[in-house]
Write a protein that holds these residues in place. Structure first.
Motif, mmCIF file in Angstrom:
data_model
loop_
_atom_site.group_PDB
_atom_site.id
_atom_site.type_symbol
_atom_site.label_atom_id
_atom_site.label_comp_id
_atom_site.label_asym_id
_atom_site.label_seq_id
_atom_site.Cartn_x
_atom_site.Cartn_y
_atom_site.Cartn_z
ATOM 1 N N SER A 98 43.838 59.885 35.072
ATOM 2 C CA SER A 98 43.001 60.943 35.642
ATOM 3 C C SER A 98 43.824 62.161 36.061
ATOM 4 O O SER A 98 43.268 63.237 36.283
ATOM 5 C CB SER A 98 42.298 60.406 36.880
ATOM 6 O OG SER A 98 43.267 60.149 37.898
ATOM 7 N N GLU A 116 50.779 60.781 28.629
ATOM 8 C CA GLU A 116 49.562 59.968 28.477
ATOM 9 C C GLU A 116 49.303 59.741 26.989
ATOM 10 O O GLU A 116 49.422 60.664 26.181
ATOM 11 C CB GLU A 116 48.372 60.689 29.128
ATOM 12 C CG GLU A 116 46.998 60.103 28.851
ATOM 13 C CD GLU A 116 46.849 58.642 29.283
ATOM 14 O OE1 GLU A 116 47.131 58.328 30.447
ATOM 15 O OE2 GLU A 116 46.452 57.816 28.418
ATOM 16 N N LEU A 217 50.267 50.281 26.644
ATOM 17 C CA LEU A 217 49.988 49.995 25.235
ATOM 18 C C LEU A 217 50.836 50.870 24.325
ATOM 19 O O LEU A 217 51.288 51.943 24.723
ATOM 20 C CB LEU A 217 48.496 50.233 24.947
ATOM 21 C CG LEU A 217 47.527 49.358 25.758
ATOM 22 C CD1 LEU A 217 46.080 49.786 25.512
ATOM 23 C CD2 LEU A 217 47.716 47.885 25.436
#
Ligand code: SAH
Length: 222
Positions: A98, A116, A217
């Protein structure tokens, strides 16, 4: 007006935020600068409008793409631990999400780099940073397991998604004397929040507490 919605009313008002800070104090957060920054940072602009009324609860909330904005206690704790030895010039954050954690950091340290892997989240985080007028957050769409090499080494690294083991590049990009806070453990389970400190010829590990993060990931996704 934008300034009005940053300020907040009702469930996003200053009184509601003050109560959150009292709760963090009760849970053991001691760094007054960290508490003050949390008290004066609008967390509700980092979540969807439908979630805004819950923004000052001490809980993680969904932000889309199967991801979450971290619980305020965890944001405070990780920030406090990173700053325990003094304020670093720069912090690398892996997992912008966020953008809330990077906004908190940006008000405590001169420069924040954040990475990100989900482009849709990064766009929203950048918008929120713009609304707050933050000028010292630099972000990149990439797999943060590789760190952000051109600006390395970092005196402080914060990872807000959990790998099963620490990516070696992150150790490599940690400066001597630097600190890294990172949750480590199995996917979907409970992880250990670790503090690694780099000495001239060693890396020291401390386990802080049990936490639950989304997994770190591989690969960037559009
Ligand atoms: N610091 C965030 C927490 C977000 S949750 C906040 O304040 O909201 C963790 C984030 O890490 C997710 O957005 C997820 O997409 C991201 N992430 C997971 N693996 C990653 C990787 N390898 N590189 C960069 N970001 C990753």
């Amino acid at each position: 007006m934008i300034s009005d919605d940053i300020q907040g009313i009702g469930m996003t008002s200053q009184r509601t935020r003050d109560r959150l800070v009292e709760r963090l104090r009760d849970k053991g957060i001691r760094n007054e600068r960290v508490l003050e920054v949390i008290r004066t940072t609008p967390r509700h602009i980092f979540v969807d409008e439908a979630m805004a009324h819950r923004a000052y609860e001490d809980t993680a909330l969904p932000i889309g793409h199967g991801q979450t904005i971290s619980q305020p206690y965890i944001v405070a704790r990780m920030t406090e631990v990173l700053l325990e030895d003094g304020v670093p010039d720069v912090v690398l954050e892996v997992g912008t999400g966020s953008g809330y954690q990077s906004a908190i950091l940006s008000r405590l340290v001169p420069k924040v780099y954040t990475v990100e892997r989900i482009s849709g989240l990064l766009q929203k985080a950048r918008d929120a940073h713009r609304r707050m007028g933050l000028m010292n957050v630099f972000s990149k769409h990439s797999d943060g397991s590789w760190g952000w090499k051109p600006n390395a080494p970092y005196p402080a690294i914060m990872v807000t998604a959990a790998p099963e083991s620490v990516p070696p590049e992150l150790f490599e990009q940690l400066a001597v004397g630097g600190r890294m806070v990172i949750p480590v453990g199995s996917r979907g389970g409970v992880q250990e929040l670790k503090l690694y400190t780099r000495t001239p010829d060693n890396i020291e590990e401390t386990t802080l507490e049990l936490v639950q993060f989304v997994p770190l990931l591989d690969g960037a996704v559009p």
